[in-house]
Design a protein around this motif. Structure first.
Motif, mmCIF file in Angstrom:
data_model
loop_
_atom_site.group_PDB
_atom_site.id
_atom_site.type_symbol
_atom_site.label_atom_id
_atom_site.label_comp_id
_atom_site.label_asym_id
_atom_site.label_seq_id
_atom_site.Cartn_x
_atom_site.Cartn_y
_atom_site.Cartn_z
ATOM 1 N N ILE A 450 42.896 31.161 33.456
ATOM 2 C CA ILE A 450 42.815 32.188 34.499
ATOM 3 C C ILE A 450 43.351 33.526 33.996
ATOM 4 N N CYS A 451 44.299 33.495 33.056
ATOM 5 C CA CYS A 451 44.902 34.734 32.562
ATOM 6 C C CYS A 451 44.770 34.878 31.048
ATOM 7 N N ASP A 452 43.727 34.331 30.445
ATOM 8 C CA ASP A 452 43.589 34.427 28.988
ATOM 9 C C ASP A 452 42.685 35.573 28.543
ATOM 10 N N LYS A 453 42.266 36.420 29.493
ATOM 11 C CA LYS A 453 41.425 37.590 29.182
ATOM 12 C C LYS A 453 40.098 37.201 28.555
ATOM 13 N N GLU A 454 39.604 36.023 28.901
ATOM 14 C CA GLU A 454 38.306 35.570 28.416
ATOM 15 C C GLU A 454 37.417 35.264 29.612
ATOM 16 N N TRP A 455 36.101 35.269 29.342
ATOM 17 C CA TRP A 455 35.144 34.967 30.412
ATOM 18 C C TRP A 455 35.098 33.460 30.659
ATOM 19 N N HIS A 456 35.108 33.102 31.953
ATOM 20 C CA HIS A 456 34.957 31.708 32.360
ATOM 21 C C HIS A 456 34.092 31.664 33.622
ATOM 22 N N TYR A 457 33.398 30.551 33.760
ATOM 23 C CA TYR A 457 32.500 30.368 34.904
ATOM 24 C C TYR A 457 33.165 29.429 35.898
#
Length: 947
Positions: A450-457
């Motif tokens: 949630i807070c890793d600065k990466e895109w997730h779906y």
């Protein structure tokens, strides 16, 4: 001296010397006796001499000087030195007397002395006096003296190396005391000139040094990657500082240190779009440096988190993607592209290429009323792409993604999705009319992503009271669920917002609050239904990833595992050969026809286990990258008939007017020619489209009298969808160009009041990849084809209308012919002829008006035929005036009948020759005019044509 000699004469005479008397034997004896009395002493010289001679010179410098003394001096002959004699064989020296009286002599060389042949000489020398008389009889010789002569060297020879070239091999990363030794010699004989006193490296800027003994060492650690080989020139100096005549070459080869690691791989791998599966390391192998390896695990990672939303995915619109993945209908896009119909996202920051909305903590969007139903029921789905980092501040506030709250008066949140302290929270408050008990209201998920600065779906499936989260296809249950009472019923309207929550109460002025910091895309809600796992996997699937060519040939003992997105591949085995072959089959694949160009980073890490050893080899990570090249950009072109004329009856019919009967969609790309790179040819290519918009130009449609129509069966059988409005018709869904052609050819326009219609203009524009590639704008103009009717007064009109005996007989349609008309006369013909004869006078008065009207009709028809026309005359009426033949008996009647027969035959032949006529439209081909101005072809329908 003469006086001395005269004094000796009487003595000699008295002794009988020189007398000729007596016998011969007695005379000799007497002479000896006389000589013995005169030459009483031997010459004297030194016992030893030391001499020096410079080579290529004849003078010997002796110490002491060569001088012989005789005590018989000053007696003539007996006291004089007549010779020096050297004893020895083939000595290159001779001794000469310089002064007999003083006994001074000189030692000299008879021939050139070469120090390199002999450095010193030792021999015996004796001195001889002159004896007793001039005849040199009875000489006396001195004792033997030893003469030692040293030859002084001349620096005539230059140093020379023993080898013309030297070669050595060193291992990188080490400092050597001596890599190798060069050696030079000098042919001079003396230590001064025959010894090598210095060596020197002639080549500059090399990491080597040499000492006085010729030992070469490296001054810094050598690197095989930096330079494989060094070539240096070395010279030598003797102690007379004479340099070598020729330098020697020293070649130092740098051998890479045996480092465990992967060998024979390239850092850059190019990928041409459409290449399929391309091997990444086709020749790679592992170097273990003879290390005892029991097993090895290899992890290959494709890093694509900076491409789009985490990797290269299809960039179609959310509706098209949902359709492509087989999702059920009813999706509501809460972050659509800004347009006239969906303008609530117009003020948001957006990356148009990927339709990514960026929220900086200062903005939100109000979703208009009616977009989302108030009651979501107990089943619904929320989907979104999110990229989010740690919240600012020590105690972060809630960051709202989606919120449905009271619009005024109060500040109740009916449902919301937000991030709080890197936890995803979904709030769902039921109303009292739905439930009146303590029910689950907040669902919490704690995930590092949630807070890793990466895109997730993210997909939230709600089947109340169960709420399930899917992230990147994996299922997560909430770690915390809190209960709450239902919300009390009220008549306060609700406001749905994105990126912040609307605070309508408890403040002086309603405003946004709890702003979101991050990026969102494809935020949708689907009331009443839940998404299946298959659809969720399809929506978040990457179109690029790692692959293995020929799984069956991996070999025994190889285990492998992919992550869901195929961006990480783990292989494990205990045989190095099998591991090498397995890694050689790892490949990159991108299934998009138009992939996102750029770099994809690769990282290969290895873990090794050895056979019970405390220290095992370490294999460094391998970094490489895939360069995805730019795909050929297509040029999408629409073309077809751009001008149509149709009669009013066709506009009013149930079928209406087909707008684009011959529309064609072609896509081309420019391909450079090999001989001339600057020139290019166009080649046709096939690809999909994701939408085509038919826009109404010149004002929206009036739904009271006109509309655009399309049978839904035409869409469904081609897996496409459409939306219809007064502004136009939008067809969307991922489909081939031929599918879109077929659907567009069935778009119809209807107008129930065509009398007021002058023309209608339409425009088509198609797209691929949500507007990344767009077509040209194809414009079409549809006009009303006006009928020409000849009239004078009501009585005459009754005369020239269609006679009651001319009936239209329709033949049934077949696949190879269209409807045709035939004229069938009846018995009433006789009655009509009698009536016509009785009305000749009346008709004669109207003949003039008929002619004028006929000429006007002919001129208007000729002007219309000068432009290429495509029109439908299904309701066209051709009226033959039977009274015109009375104007010119015997001539006008034949001419009129001949023209009618010619029209009928021409229409029939052209109709039979047409292969692509519309059966319902009854399109045929009219005959060409006789004048040169009639160049265009005229399409018309004679299915109901009466004669």
């Amino acid at each position: 001296m003469l006086t001395g000699r005269l004094c000796w004469v009487p003595l000699l005479l008295a002794l009988g010397v020189g007398s000729g008397g007596g016998s011969g034997g007695g005379g000799s004896r007497r002479r000896r006796l006389l000589a013995a009395k005169v030459n009483k002493h031997k010459p004297w010289i030194e016992t030893s001499y030391h001499g020096v001679i410079t080579e290529n010179n004849d003078t010997v410098i002796l110490d002491p000087p060569l001088v012989a003394l005789d005590k018989d001096a000053p007696v003539p002959f007996a006291g004089e030195i007549c010779a020096f004699k050297i004893h020895g064989q083939e000595l290159p020296f001779e001794a000469v007397v310089l002064n007999k009286t003083s006994g001074e002599g000189r030692l000299r060389a008879k021939s050139p002395i070469d120090c390199e042949l002999q450095k010193e000489y030792t021999f015996i020398i004796q001195a001889y006096d002159c004896g007793a008389g001039p005849r040199e009889t009875a000489w006396k010789k001195s004792h033997k003296a030893v003469v030692h002569i040293q030859v002084k060297d001349v620096n005539e020879f230059a140093p020379a190396f023993k080898e013309p070239a030297y070669k050595a091999v060193v291992t990188e990363g080490k400092i050597y005391d001596s890599i190798l030794q060069v050696e030079a010699v000098d042919e001079d004989c003396s230590p001064q000139y025959s010894q090598i006193c210095n060596y020197e490296i002639v080549t500059t800027d090399v990491p080597f040094a040499i000492d006085r003994n010729g030992n070469i060492r490296n001054t810094e650690k050598l690197s095989y990657d930096k330079q494989h080989q060094y070539e240096i020139l070395v010279t030598a100096y003797d102690c007379g500082q004479k340099p070598a005549a020729q330098d020697t070459l020293v070649q130092v080869d740098v051998k890479p240190v045996c480092k465990p690691g992967w060998q024979d791989w390239t850092k850059r791998i190019e990928y041409q779009p459409g290449s399929g599966s391309v091997p990444l390391f086709p020749s790679i192998h592992l170097e273990t440096c003879d290390g005892a390896v029991s097993s090895i695990q290899i992890t290959t990672e494709l890093q694509t988190n900076y491409i789009g939303k985490g990797c290269d995915r299809e960039t179609y619109s959310e509706k098209s993607l949902q359709k492509l993945c087989g999702a059920s209908s009813g999706i509501i896009d809460l972050l659509p592209s800004p347009s006239a119909a969906s303008n609530w996202t117009a003020g948001l920051l957006v990356d148009s290429s990927e339709m990514i909305f960026k929220f900086d903590g200062r903005q939100g969007a109000k979703v208009p009323d009616g977009i989302v139903p108030k009651n979501l029921t107990d089943q619904f789905t929320i989907t979104m792409w999110m990229k989010h980092g740690p919240s600012p501040g020590v105690r972060a506030e809630k960051e709202t993604i989606l919120c449905n709250s009271d619009k005024t008066e109060m500040n109740r949140h009916h449902y919301a999705l937000y991030v709080h302290n890197c936890r995803l929270v979904f709030l769902l408050r039921k109303d009292f009319d739905q439930a009146d008990t303590f029910r689950p209201a907040e669902f919490h998920w704690k995930l590092d992503q949630i807070c890793d600065k990466e895109w997730h779906y993210y997909v939230i499936n709600v089947e109340f009271p169960v709420v399930t989260l899917y992230m990147d296809g994996a299922t997560y249950e909430p770690y915390l669920v809190t209960n709450d009472w239902p919300i009390h019923p009220s008549h306060i309207a609700m406001q749905l917002t994105v990126g912040a929550c609307w605070q309508g109460g408890e403040v002086t002025k309603p405003r946004f609050a709890q702003f979101f910091h991050g990026s969102l895309a494809s935020l949708t809600i689907r009331p009443g239904k839940m998404e299946s796992q298959k659809v969720i996997s399809c929506l978040q699937a990457c179109k690029e990833g790692l692959d293995i060519n020929s799984l069956e040939s991996l070999g025994q003992g190889i285990k492998y595992h992919f992550n869901p997105s195929q961006s990480v591949l783990v292989m494990e085995g205990d045989d190095i050969g099998n591991i090498n072959r397995a890694l050689q089959k790892v490949s990159y694949i991108n299934s998009r026809q138009f992939p996102t160009a750029g770099v994809r980073r690769l990282k290969v890490s290895s873990k090794v286990q050895c056979f019970g050893e405390d220290v095992c080899i370490s294999i460094p990570d391998m970094d490489a990258y895939v360069m995805v090249l730019q795909a050929m950009e297509p040029q999408i072109t629409l073309h077809g008939t751009d001008r149509l004329w149709r009669p009013a009856a066709q506009f009013q019919s149930a079928r209406g007017v087909t707008l684009f009967p011959d529309i064609k969609i072609v896509s081309t790309f420019a391909k450079a020619e090999a001989p001339a790179p600057k020139s290019a040819v166009l080649e046709e290519m096939l690809h999909n489209l994701d939408f085509c918009d038919i826009l109404v130009l010149g004002g929206d449609l009036d739904p009271r009298q006109e509309c655009l129509e399309l049978n839904h069966s035409e869409l469904h059988q081609r897996h496409l969808d459409a939306t219809n409005s007064t502004a136009g018709y939008s067809i969307y869904g991922v489909g081939s160009m031929s599918r879109y052609e077929q659907v567009l050819r069935h778009i119809r326009y209807r107008n129930w009041r065509p009398a007021s219609l002058e023309s209608r203009r339409f425009r088509i524009k198609c797209s691929e990849l949500n507007g990344r590639y767009t077509s040209n704008e194809f414009n079409l103009e549809v006009s009303l084809l006006h009928e020409v009717r000849v009239s004078d007064n009501e009585h005459v009109n009754h005369l020239i209308v269609q006679p009651p005996f001319l009936q239209s007989v329709h033949h049934p349609e077949s696949q190879t012919s269209v409807q045709r008309s035939s004229v069938v006369p009846s018995i009433a013909t006789v009655v009509v002829i009698i009536s016509v004869c009785m009305l000749v006078f009346v008709v004669a008065m109207g003949v003039h008006r008929v002619r004028v009207a006929h000429q006007h009709f002919t001129q208007e028809t000729e002007a219309a035929k000068e432009v290429e026309m495509d029109w439908d005359d299904s309701a066209l009426t051709i009226t033959v005036n039977p009274m015109e033949k009375h104007e010119a008996p015997g001539h006008r009647e034949d001419e009129t009948e001949e023209e009618v027969e010619e029209d009928i035959s021409s229409s029939s032949s052209d109709s039979d020759a047409s292969d692509e006529e519309e059966v319902e439209g009854g399109v045929g081909r009219g005959r060409q005019g006789q004048s040169g101005a009639r160049q265009a072809q005229l399409e018309w329908d004679d299915s109901t044509l009466p004669y």
